[in-house]
Design an enzyme around this catalytic site. Sequence first.
Site, short mmCIF file in Angstrom:
data_model
loop_
_atom_site.label_atom_id
_atom_site.label_comp_id
_atom_site.label_asym_id
_atom_site.label_seq_id
_atom_site.Cartn_x
_atom_site.Cartn_y
_atom_site.Cartn_z
N SER A 26 -3.46 1.95 6.30
CA SER A 26 -3.50 3.25 5.72
C SER A 26 -3.19 3.28 4.21
CB SER A 26 -2.24 4.31 6.47
OG SER A 26 -1.03 3.40 6.36
N HIS A 75 1.77 5.37 1.59
CA HIS A 75 0.70 6.45 1.55
C HIS A 75 0.39 6.87 0.08
CE1 HIS A 75 0.30 7.46 6.10
NE2 HIS A 75 0.12 5.98 5.77
#
Length: 208
Positions: free
Chosen positions: A144, A195
């Site tokens: 991610s 992230h």
Amino acid sequence: MDAKPKPVHGGDERLAGFVLSSRLVSSTLMLVNFGFFLLCVVLTYQATGAVGIWSFPGEVLNFLGAKSPLIRIHGQWWRLITAGVLHGGLIHIAMNLWVLYDVGPLVEEFFGSYRMVLIYVIGSATGFYASYIWNWQSLSIGASAGICALIGAMIAYGFHYKTPMAGAIRAHFIRWAVYLVIIGLMIPMIDNAAHIGGLAGGFAVAYL
């Protein structure tokens, strides 16, 4: 960012439905991630005697290169790269590969294969570096961070070019980024620092 890429299907048609032909790098990244997932399954079986696909022991993930305290203790900075190809289980990798399948080809089409690899790898590393700065003692993994770098790259594209299509791309991927941050705040086990670091790294590399 380099010169504006030539449309393949004509202007906004690329955005509508994400109808793309370039998937070489995206497919390769998916295969690499899935290959490491299978390796985790094998090592988990060797370590525990159980066929586990839903979760893997921390020692297996740490052995393969998760972001962990070993970065600080032994200076194993390569873990900022290897952490990006490891996943905690089937649901984790399935979600990440689904998003990579959706976003990757668009980045590959707009930036080219070579630049996409740079954005993905450097953005993933900056994501896990941000995670290390936030909490060096935690174990963190997942594609991610690199995927967020790709999203950051598309936001950079949208800011760089002053066209209706670029504006639509910018708005679309800013929504993606907001959703990811909100989901990360709602689910404690998600590494929001990775992230955000990935988004920032991907934006910076793509814009430059």
